[in-house]
Write an enzyme that holds these catalytic residues in place. Structure first.
Site, mmCIF file in Angstrom:
data_model
loop_
_atom_site.group_PDB
_atom_site.id
_atom_site.type_symbol
_atom_site.label_atom_id
_atom_site.label_comp_id
_atom_site.label_asym_id
_atom_site.label_seq_id
_atom_site.Cartn_x
_atom_site.Cartn_y
_atom_site.Cartn_z
ATOM 1 N N ASP A 48 0.841 -1.194 0.000
ATOM 2 C CA ASP A 48 0.000 0.000 0.000
ATOM 3 C C ASP A 48 0.875 1.242 0.000
ATOM 4 O O ASP A 48 1.726 1.419 0.876
ATOM 5 C CB ASP A 48 -0.897 -0.014 1.248
ATOM 6 N N LYS A 78 -3.021 5.967 -4.047
ATOM 7 C CA LYS A 78 -4.112 6.874 -3.684
ATOM 8 C C LYS A 78 -3.991 8.230 -4.368
ATOM 9 O O LYS A 78 -2.876 8.739 -4.561
ATOM 10 C CB LYS A 78 -4.140 7.088 -2.164
ATOM 11 N N ASN A 150 -10.673 7.225 4.709
ATOM 12 C CA ASN A 150 -11.068 8.221 5.712
ATOM 13 C C ASN A 150 -12.483 8.755 5.497
ATOM 14 O O ASN A 150 -12.814 9.845 5.972
ATOM 15 C CB ASN A 150 -10.061 9.383 5.727
ATOM 16 N N LEU A 200 -1.407 -0.687 14.839
ATOM 17 C CA LEU A 200 -0.724 -0.628 16.137
ATOM 18 C C LEU A 200 -0.803 0.763 16.733
ATOM 19 O O LEU A 200 -0.104 1.068 17.703
ATOM 20 C CB LEU A 200 0.742 -1.040 15.983
ATOM 21 N N LYS A 240 2.987 -1.366 9.277
ATOM 22 C CA LYS A 240 4.145 -0.731 8.655
ATOM 23 C C LYS A 240 5.342 -0.851 9.577
ATOM 24 O O LYS A 240 5.217 -0.695 10.788
ATOM 25 C CB LYS A 240 3.852 0.754 8.395
ATOM 26 N N SER A 241 6.497 -1.145 8.997
ATOM 27 C CA SER A 241 7.746 -1.136 9.744
ATOM 28 C C SER A 241 8.879 -1.028 8.735
ATOM 29 O O SER A 241 8.702 -1.361 7.558
ATOM 30 C CB SER A 241 7.915 -2.406 10.583
ATOM 31 N N ILE A 247 8.852 -6.651 10.495
ATOM 32 C CA ILE A 247 8.049 -6.919 9.299
ATOM 33 C C ILE A 247 7.618 -8.389 9.301
ATOM 34 O O ILE A 247 6.449 -8.707 9.048
ATOM 35 C CB ILE A 247 8.845 -6.563 8.028
ATOM 36 N N GLU A 249 7.539 -10.430 11.993
ATOM 37 C CA GLU A 249 6.694 -10.660 13.164
ATOM 38 C C GLU A 249 5.250 -10.242 12.902
ATOM 39 O O GLU A 249 4.309 -10.952 13.276
ATOM 40 C CB GLU A 249 7.242 -9.861 14.355
#
Length: 271
Positions: A48, A78, A150, A200, A240-241, A247, A249
């Site tokens: 994304d 987007k 949104n 998160l 996201k990381s 990533i 995990e």
């Protein structure tokens, strides 16, 4: 990992992997490239991005360099929230498609119902004009599916009441303590897939009491439980990381939560 290969179905026959890799706030260049390559190496097949993130070129290059068959991948981008006219929408899509250089866009979203500089302002007419461009992109096969991000119930009602193709997706902030019940119910009742960004809560959740307790009970990390919670509620998480171990995990969520565990997470305080 099955969680990375399981899919939801949208737009009648488009299969979208149930976990996506989010790239918000990952700078263009080596950081975005390396993060996406790590995600693809870990088994993610849904990436994304957005024109506003400024990293489409690095995302596209990482995907191309991975050697993974394009048909196995699902790419979302987007339209910038500030664009509320048909010509601007067409130009922005061309820019995104060129920057990604991956051919057809799998999912194209209106990033927000209003410009970020004037959150809550009324752009219903502009959203309708933009959506008609989206409908044409969908009809032409240049976007395999189309959606919004949104959008509230009121935003969705305005849009669907004046256009022909119902959004296939609404991507919203969704996590333990912020489950956006009204819009989630509205979308799910109509077959609109809800995607959850910031699952998160950009890290704020990891010391949340209920989440910690459930994680200890099931022998998983709080991050894994937070992501699994979305899947249990039929919401597609977009973790996201930039850290390869995190990533991996975040994708290792092939477990389930029982009714008591879900109830505890449902009751977490809003954040």
């Amino acid at each position: 990992m099955p969680a990375l290969t399981d899919t939801f179905t949208i737009a009648d026959d488009v299969r979208i992997p149930k976990i996506g890799f989010g790239t918000w706030q990952i700078p263009d260049g080596s950081e975005a490239y390396d993060a996406v390559r790590s995600a693809l190496d870990a088994g993610y097949r849904h990436i994304d991005t957005a024109l506003a993130y400024g990293n489409e070129e690095s995302v596209g290059r990482a995907v191309r360099d991975s050697g993974i068959d394009r048909d196995e991948l699902f790419i979302t981008t987007k339209l910038p929230a500030e664009v509320k006219d048909a010509d601007g929408a067409r130009a922005a899509f061309e820019r995104s498609q060129s920057g990604l250089d991956l051919g057809v866009v799998d999912l194209y979203l209106i990033h927000a119902p209003w410009p970020w500089s004037s959150i809550g302002s009324d752009h219903r007419d502009g959203n309708i004009a933009v959506w008609k461009v989206f409908e044409q992109l969908f009809a032409d096969g240049r976007a395999r599916s189309i959606g919004v991000s949104n959008f509230s119930v009121e935003d969705l009602e305005s849009l669907t009441g004046a256009t022909d193709v119902q959004p296939h997706v609404n991507q919203i902030e969704w996590h333990v303590g912020k489950t956006q019940g009204a819009v989630t119910r509205w979308c799910q009742a109509r077959g609109i897939l809800v995607e959850g960004y910031s699952p998160l809560a950009t890290g704020r959740l990891l010391d949340e009491g209920a989440l910690q307790q459930v994680a200890e009970r099931v022998g998983r990390t709080p991050a894994q439980v937070a992501i699994r919670y979305l899947l249990e509620r039929d919401v597609l998480p977009l973790p996201k990381s930039v850290t390869p171990s995190r990533i991996r995990e975040n994708a290792d969520v092939d477990f389930s939560l029982d009714a008591a565990e879900l109830a505890a997470l449902d009751g977490a305080e809003e954040r």
